[in-house]
Design an enzyme around this catalytic site. Structure first.
Site, PDB file in Angstrom:
ATOM      1  N   ALA A  17     142.083  39.587 -12.013  1.00 21.59           N
ATOM      2  CA  ALA A  17     142.740  40.039 -11.028  1.00 21.59           C
ATOM      3  C   ALA A  17     143.546  39.024 -10.130  1.00 21.59           C
ATOM      4  O   ALA A  17     144.598  39.231  -9.724  1.00 21.59           O
ATOM      5  CB  ALA A  17     142.068  41.089 -10.344  1.00 21.59           C
ATOM      6  N   CYS A 124     131.777  39.845 -17.966  1.00 29.45           N
ATOM      7  CA  CYS A 124     133.121  39.605 -18.293  1.00 29.45           C
ATOM      8  C   CYS A 124     133.764  38.074 -17.701  1.00 29.45           C
ATOM      9  O   CYS A 124     132.841  37.383 -18.097  1.00 29.45           O
ATOM     10  CB  CYS A 124     134.005  40.429 -17.434  1.00 29.45           C
ATOM     11  SG  CYS A 124     135.842  40.515 -18.079  1.00 29.45           S
ATOM     12  N   ASP A 193     138.126  43.702  -9.461  1.00 26.27           N
ATOM     13  CA  ASP A 193     139.733  44.234  -9.462  1.00 26.27           C
ATOM     14  C   ASP A 193     140.144  44.727  -8.224  1.00 26.27           C
ATOM     15  O   ASP A 193     141.381  44.536  -7.740  1.00 26.27           O
ATOM     16  CB  ASP A 193     139.797  44.747 -10.664  1.00 26.27           C
ATOM     17  CG  ASP A 193     139.644  44.101 -11.947  1.00 26.27           C
ATOM     18  OD1 ASP A 193     138.684  43.750 -12.467  1.00 26.27           O
ATOM     19  OD2 ASP A 193     140.950  43.654 -12.298  1.00 26.27           O
ATOM     20  N   LYS A 229     141.782  41.709  -2.691  1.00 25.56           N
ATOM     21  CA  LYS A 229     141.360  42.829  -3.633  1.00 25.56           C
ATOM     22  C   LYS A 229     140.881  44.127  -2.976  1.00 25.56           C
ATOM     23  O   LYS A 229     140.275  44.944  -3.746  1.00 25.56           O
ATOM     24  CB  LYS A 229     140.352  42.207  -4.678  1.00 25.56           C
ATOM     25  CG  LYS A 229     140.963  41.253  -5.481  1.00 25.56           C
ATOM     26  CD  LYS A 229     139.762  40.358  -6.224  1.00 25.56           C
ATOM     27  CE  LYS A 229     140.418  39.375  -7.226  1.00 25.56           C
ATOM     28  NZ  LYS A 229     139.463  38.511  -7.810  1.00 25.56           N
TER      29      LYS A 229
HETATM   30  C1  RUB Z   1     138.621  41.092 -15.521  1.00 24.33           C
HETATM   31  C2  RUB Z   1     137.860  41.314 -14.586  1.00 24.33           C
HETATM   32  C3  RUB Z   1     137.424  40.279 -13.672  1.00 24.33           C
HETATM   33  C4  RUB Z   1     138.043  40.472 -12.556  1.00 24.33           C
HETATM   34  C5  RUB Z   1     137.974  39.450 -11.581  1.00 24.33           C
HETATM   35  O1  RUB Z   1     139.532  42.230 -16.586  1.00 24.33           O
HETATM   36  O2  RUB Z   1     137.429  42.500 -14.548  1.00 24.33           O
HETATM   37  O3  RUB Z   1     136.042  40.517 -13.418  1.00 24.33           O
HETATM   38  O4  RUB Z   1     139.653  40.759 -12.883  1.00 24.33           O
HETATM   39  O5  RUB Z   1     138.640  38.374 -11.959  1.00 24.33           O
HETATM   40  P1  RUB Z   1     140.491  41.778 -17.484  1.00 24.33           P
HETATM   41  P2  RUB Z   1     139.072  37.183 -11.211  1.00 24.33           P
HETATM   42  O6  RUB Z   1     140.034  40.855 -18.434  1.00 24.33           O
HETATM   43  O7  RUB Z   1     140.701  43.194 -18.253  1.00 24.33           O
HETATM   44  O8  RUB Z   1     141.585  41.517 -16.597  1.00 24.33           O
HETATM   45  O9  RUB Z   1     137.797  36.609 -10.461  1.00 24.33           O
HETATM   46  O10 RUB Z   1     139.434  36.184 -12.068  1.00 24.33           O
HETATM   47  O11 RUB Z   1     140.067  37.643 -10.255  1.00 24.33           O
END
Ligand code: RUB
Length: 306
Positions: A17, A124, A193, A229
């Site tokens: 995100a 993730c 996200d 976010k």
């Molecule tokens: C990635 C996901 C992450 C968030 C936060 O999903 O769910 O937990 O986006 O990420 P995808 P960040 O791989 O489908 O994009 O902390 O890097 O913003």
């Protein structure tokens, strides 16, 4: 440029995100920089179309919406092409700087929640959550981490690479092992996200199952989330759209028995009741505090831009 970036976001060459938000802002800046004409209305129209293309490239993470819209603040007030260009470039640079600073601040604040002896589980690949874990390790804290594989894209492989390269003791598990290891886990750290006005978390599918297991085992769950976010749209009760992706990400369509459907949502919703704290660049806050921050900081002015 704009369509290139949008395509890279859709096909997940650029993902996560925070990264997609910064990429969206950078694409708006590059469009503004390269606009060749001197027709102000055409330029404004092009900016609006670019914003729409970028925002449509992935529907769930409001960070992208906020990053792209942040670049347009004040565009209506500038009355020359050069003036609009300067506003968009300044806004985009400011958003990117703010975003990178927020991830660093979250790393510092999040590391404070990690103690010697902790067993952390992450799901993730969240740069915000990983930042906090790596910062705690850098501070000399001794702990270990379980990282989920995250089917179907297996972003967990990125997580274990990032953590092991930083020297963190990390164990990869497949998603369905979460409940089995939860009895050993002391804290869960995940990214975001989108956060809704009532403090619910939209994150990679499976996060809500992780949260359920953590809740059942009385394990604390922290969400690492920059405040961009927080979704201003949810203030008026709009629902967050959960992205569904191609069947082929799960199974080759030819391998599917006839008549079988596939459901492939890539995010899910974790209720505020299963979240112990949201670690933001402003500090640690309860999910119930999100509404106030949203109104006072992001405010109705952002909401009113639509
Ligand atoms: C990635 C996901 C992450 C968030 C936060 O999903 O769910 O937990 O986006 O990420 P995808 P960040 O791989 O489908 O994009 O902390 O890097 O913003």
């Amino acid at each position: 440029m704009v369509t290139d970036t949008a395509q890279k976001i859709t096909d997940m060459t650029i993902r996560g995100a925070g990264r997609i938000a910064r990429a969206g802002a950078a694409a708006m800046r590059d469009y503004a920089r390269a606009y060749p004409g001197d027709d102000l209305e055409d330029f404004r129209k092009g900016l609006k179309e670019s914003a729409d293309i970028l925002i449509a490239s992935r529907p769930t993470a409001v960070s992208l919406w906020n990053g792209v819209h942040a670049t347009l603040l004040g565009v209506e007030d500038a009355d020359t092409v050069d003036g609009v260009r300067a506003v968009v470039i300044r806004n985009a640079d400011a958003f990117i700087t703010r975003s990178e600073g927020a991830v660093k601040a979250i790393a510092r604040i999040g590391a404070n929640r990690i103690e010697d002896g902790d067993v952390i589980l992450t799901h993730c690949n969240s740069s915000a959550a990983i930042g906090a874990i790596i910062e705690a390790h850098r501070q000399g804290k001794r702990f270990r981490v379980y990282a989920t594989e995250s089917r179907p894209w297996r972003q967990g492989l990125l997580t274990v690479r990032d953590l092991s390269e930083a020297g963190v003791d990390v164990t990869l598990i497949i998603d369905s092992v979460v409940n089995s290891v939860m009895k050993h886990v002391t804290k869960v750290f995940v990214g975001a996200d989108t956060i809704t006005s009532h403090g619910a978390l939209i994150n990679k599918v499976g996060t809500s199952m992780v949260a359920l297991a953590a809740h059942e085992a009385r394990v604390q769950l922290y969400v690492c989330s920059e405040t961009y976010k927080f979704s201003p749209m949810t203030l008026s009760g709009e629902m967050v759209k959960i992205e569904e992706r191609e069947v082929s990400e799960i199974i080759a369509p030819g391998d599917l028995p006839e008549g079988v459907r596939v459901f492939n949502p890539v995010f899910d919703c974790t209720p505020a009741s299963h979240i112990d704290g949201i670690i933001t660049e402003l500090g640690l806050m309860a999910p119930a505090a999100v509404y106030g921050v949203m109104v006072s900081q992001l405010g109705y002015s952002v909401f009113g831009e639509e």
